[in-house]
Structures are given as C-alpha cells and as structure tokens.
Design a protein around this motif. Structure first.
Motif, PDB file in Angstrom:
ATOM      1  N   ALA A  13       0.791  -1.236   0.194  1.00 53.22           N
ATOM      2  CA  ALA A  13       0.031  -0.057  -0.075  1.00 53.22           C
ATOM      3  C   ALA A  13       0.752   1.152  -0.105  1.00 53.22           C
ATOM      4  CB  ALA A  13      -0.836  -0.018   1.224  1.00 53.22           C
ATOM      5  N   THR A  14       1.868   1.279   0.835  1.00 53.01           N
ATOM      6  CA  THR A  14       2.473   2.494   1.068  1.00 53.01           C
ATOM      7  C   THR A  14       3.793   2.795  -0.359  1.00 53.01           C
ATOM      8  OG1 THR A  14       4.309   1.373   2.214  1.00 53.01           O
ATOM      9  CG2 THR A  14       3.003   2.467   3.541  1.00 53.01           C
ATOM     10  N   ASN A  15       3.953   1.700  -0.973  1.00 52.50           N
ATOM     11  CA  ASN A  15       4.891   1.853  -1.967  1.00 52.50           C
ATOM     12  C   ASN A  15       3.661   2.381  -3.267  1.00 52.50           C
ATOM     13  OD1 ASN A  15       7.427   1.455  -1.321  1.00 52.50           O
ATOM     14  ND2 ASN A  15       7.238  -0.725  -1.394  1.00 52.50           N
ATOM     15  N   LEU A  16       2.454   2.134  -3.268  1.00 55.94           N
ATOM     16  CA  LEU A  16       1.542   2.511  -4.343  1.00 55.94           C
ATOM     17  C   LEU A  16       1.206   3.973  -4.132  1.00 55.94           C
ATOM     18  CD1 LEU A  16      -1.135  -0.329  -4.642  1.00 55.94           C
ATOM     19  CD2 LEU A  16       0.723   0.303  -6.502  1.00 55.94           C
ATOM     20  N   LEU A  17       1.053   4.294  -2.823  1.00 52.33           N
ATOM     21  CA  LEU A  17       0.803   5.635  -2.476  1.00 52.33           C
ATOM     22  C   LEU A  17       2.371   6.485  -2.824  1.00 52.33           C
ATOM     23  CD1 LEU A  17      -1.466   6.941  -1.115  1.00 52.33           C
ATOM     24  CD2 LEU A  17      -0.433   7.051   1.177  1.00 52.33           C
ATOM     25  N   ARG A  18       3.553   5.979  -2.654  1.00 52.17           N
ATOM     26  CA  ARG A  18       4.691   6.957  -3.138  1.00 52.17           C
ATOM     27  C   ARG A  18       4.547   6.965  -4.789  1.00 52.17           C
ATOM     28  NH1 ARG A  18       7.459   3.325   0.887  1.00 52.17           N
ATOM     29  NH2 ARG A  18       8.125   4.723   2.743  1.00 52.17           N
ATOM     30  N   ALA A  19       4.134   6.121  -5.206  1.00 49.56           N
ATOM     31  CA  ALA A  19       4.273   6.141  -6.867  1.00 49.56           C
ATOM     32  C   ALA A  19       2.827   7.107  -7.246  1.00 49.56           C
ATOM     33  CB  ALA A  19       3.988   4.631  -7.458  1.00 49.56           C
ATOM     34  N   GLY A  20       1.983   7.623  -6.430  1.00 47.73           N
ATOM     35  CA  GLY A  20       1.075   8.412  -6.902  1.00 47.73           C
ATOM     36  C   GLY A  20      -0.290   7.838  -7.035  1.00 47.73           C
ATOM     37  N   ILE A  36       4.104   7.661   5.113  1.00 45.85           N
ATOM     38  CA  ILE A  36       5.064   8.298   3.959  1.00 45.85           C
ATOM     39  C   ILE A  36       5.265   9.767   3.996  1.00 45.85           C
ATOM     40  CG2 ILE A  36       4.420   6.391   2.454  1.00 45.85           C
ATOM     41  CD1 ILE A  36       3.099   8.617   0.714  1.00 45.85           C
ATOM     42  N   GLY A  37       4.323  10.301   4.957  1.00 48.67           N
ATOM     43  CA  GLY A  37       4.089  11.812   4.926  1.00 48.67           C
ATOM     44  C   GLY A  37       5.299  12.563   4.764  1.00 48.67           C
ATOM     45  N   ILE A  38       6.195  12.495   5.696  1.00 49.99           N
ATOM     46  CA  ILE A  38       7.157  13.495   5.989  1.00 49.99           C
ATOM     47  C   ILE A  38       8.272  13.579   4.782  1.00 49.99           C
ATOM     48  CG2 ILE A  38       9.142  14.188   7.531  1.00 49.99           C
ATOM     49  CD1 ILE A  38       6.309  14.459   8.856  1.00 49.99           C
ATOM     50  N   HIS A  39       8.819  12.722   4.627  1.00 47.64           N
ATOM     51  CA  HIS A  39      10.021  12.770   3.493  1.00 47.64           C
ATOM     52  C   HIS A  39       9.547  13.183   2.001  1.00 47.64           C
ATOM     53  CE1 HIS A  39      11.867  10.601   6.950  1.00 47.64           C
ATOM     54  NE2 HIS A  39      12.930  11.365   6.484  1.00 47.64           N
ATOM     55  N   GLU A  40       8.223  12.334   1.765  1.00 43.05           N
ATOM     56  CA  GLU A  40       7.641  12.481   0.302  1.00 43.05           C
ATOM     57  C   GLU A  40       7.109  13.930   0.273  1.00 43.05           C
ATOM     58  OE1 GLU A  40       8.324   8.348   0.697  1.00 43.05           O
ATOM     59  OE2 GLU A  40       7.661   9.790   2.098  1.00 43.05           O
TER      60      GLU A  40
END
Length: 327
Positions: free
Chosen positions: A282-289, A314-318
C-alpha cells in the motif's frame, strides 16, 4: 486445517455451541467466530460466569471500561470486543442493549511498520519454494496471508493480469493486481498443484473443501481443476467436519514462520511480520502516486479511513520536508 471450523452437534444444547451455530448460519468467517467467542467468554468470566441473559448494558459498560482502564487495550481491540457483545445480544439473544456509556480507550492506533522496496526484496530473497511465492503475493498484490494460501486455480486471471479474492475478510470479493514478475512462477505452481491433484484422484481422493455447502449444489466441483488450491498442503488429512480425507492448502502458520526466519536472516530490525508485506504494498503504491481510493479497493477496506493510515507512514519525506539541521 486451522481455518476450518470443527463440527457442532446436530442439536446443540450448550450455550457456546448454540452461539457458534448462530454465527455459522450468518456465514461469519471462522476467524471472526473464534475472536467473538473469545471476547464473549471474557465478558462472561469478568462477571463471575453470570449468564448473559441476566446482564445488560450496565454489565457491558463495566466490562468495556475495564478493558480501557485496567487492560489498556487499543481502540480497535475495544471495538472488536464491543462488536462481539453486540452480536451476542442483538443477533443471538435478541435483546436490546440500549445506549451504552462505557469509557472509551485513549490508546491510539499505531502507524504500521513498512518495508522499503529494497527491504521487502531482501526478505523475499531469504525465502524459497511456495512460501516465497505466497509472500511475494502479499507484497506484490497486497494480499493477507490467509487470502494468499486460500487462492484457487480459478482465482488467477492471466488474460486480465489480476487476482480475484473470493474468501476475503468480511466475506467480500475483490480484484487486485497480478504482478508481471509472478506470471510465470504462478503458472509453474498451478501446474504443480494440478499434478498433485491428479495423483490424489488416481489414488481415490482429490475432493477439495468447498465453502457454503457448494459441494451439494455442484457435486463435481470438488474434483474439478478450477477449485483446487494453488498452494496445496504437503499431505492429505481428515476434514474434522465431514471425516473426508482431502488435501487442504498450505498452513498459514508455516508461512508466518518462514517469513520470520527470513526477517532474522535479513537483519532488518523492525517489528515486522507477514502483514508488513501487505502494508508495504500500500505505501509503495501511495509513493508512486496511486489514488487512495484505488488503494482502498485493492486492499478491500470498507472504510477509507482505514486506508488513510498509510498517508501518515509516508508523509514526511515525500513532502520535501527536511530538518533545519540538514539544511
């Protein structure tokens, strides 16, 4: 066969057997049945084994407040306990609890642990065989461990490159991604599973477990290739409900132990488990937009707020936020 409910008496007389029969008539998942029965027993023992018919909202409030104040359970744990007693009174005893006024727990929900892509691949690198493929589906398709081991041949749509999850949490059905990297491994695994099935047929066995009495409705389905588990157990065993010797799917706990061993070998010092692979999907999909609604659908979440927890991971660094010390 740890996900198969044991048989009940034809005319159950004991309270808990009657309760379990009521749950099964409503097609609750066996895991939900075990969880609810555990909490209901806890409620009864908390009140010195009084019969639930002798109790009501006051006793429920006292127990739920005790869980919050003395046992310091998390919010979701208290919600599960509440759902269990609500089922007990509303659906089984047909008794209205009215307005509840228990102390709600203030122990917040934890942010889930996730792997980076490199960490996930390192864990998978220390696995092998069908357990590695099961874990790869958790990371590559966002499956729960039980959803992975329960996959049947008909659940893989190679043409559409998707998986159909039929026996999901809450008895829901959904589609999710089928990674291109797993197309060939899955074809090989299905060929192996069907080869084992043919051997079982040749030896006078080969009937797989079917849910919801489908075996009576479709007598030939239990031996058809489409219904066979993709990850068959290494040995046949007696079905505790029917006494039929059949081959079930590989055990959930076996996969969990394999992932735990791979984690130890990878030296990733995180509080991780099989479910971390699903969180990482889930988080990697979110990182990919990927849109959060699409992620909700792929994961099979009822409530978008359940999926929104990954935005905190994922909020901070992205967001291009950096510490002033690093400027």
């Amino acid at each position: 066969m740890d996900d198969i409910p044991p048989p009940l008496p034809a005319n159950p007389s004991r309270f808990m057997d009657q309760l379990r029969a009521s749950m099964r008539s409503r097609h609750l998942a066996y895991r939900t049945e075990k969880t609810y029965c555990g909490w209901i027993k806890d409620f009864i023992y908390f009140h010195q084994k009084r019969h639930p018919l002798e109790m009501g909202a006051i006793e429920v409030d006292a127990w739920l407040s005790y869980l919050a104040n003395q046992r310091h359970v998390a919010i979701n744990t208290q919600k599960t306990a509440l759902n269990a007693v609500v089922f007990l009174y509303k659906h089984f005893l047909h008794k209205d609890l009215g307005q509840l006024a228990f102390t709600r727990t203030n122990k917040g929900r934890r942010i889930p642990t996730v792997f980076t892509h490199e960490e996930a691949m390192r864990v998978l690198g220390f696995m092998e065989g069908d357990h590695k493929l099961v874990a790869s589906l958790m990371y590559g398709s966002g499956l729960r461990v039980m959803e992975s081991v329960r996959l049947r041949v008909q659940d893989v749509d190679f043409a559409q490159q998707c998986l159909i999850i039929r026996e999901a949490k809450g008895d829901k059905c959904r589609r999710t991604l089928l990674p291109k990297a797993l197309l060939e491994p899955l074809r090989i695994q299905i060929d192996l599973a069907l080869s084992i099935h043919q051997q079982d047929l040749n030896e006078g066995f080969g009937k797989v477990y079917l849910p919801y009495a489908l075996e009576k409705k479709y007598p030939k389905a239990a031996t058809s290739p489409a219904w066979q588990y993709i990850f068959p157990a290494p040995n046949r065993a007696k079905d505790p409900r029917s006494g039929v010797i059949r081959r079930h799917h590989v055990g959930e706990q076996q996969v969990r132990r394999s992932v735990a061993r791979a984690l130890a070998k990878s030296h990733i010092h995180k509080k991780a488990s099989c479910h971390t692979l699903r969180h990482s999907f889930a988080t990697n999909l979110l990182r990919a937009g990927t849109d959060i609604r699409n992620i909700q659908e792929l994961l099979g979440h009822n409530d978008i707020n359940t999926t929104m927890i990954y935005t905190h991971v994922i909020g901070i660094h992205e967001r291009n936020v950096s510490s002033p010390l690093d400027r």
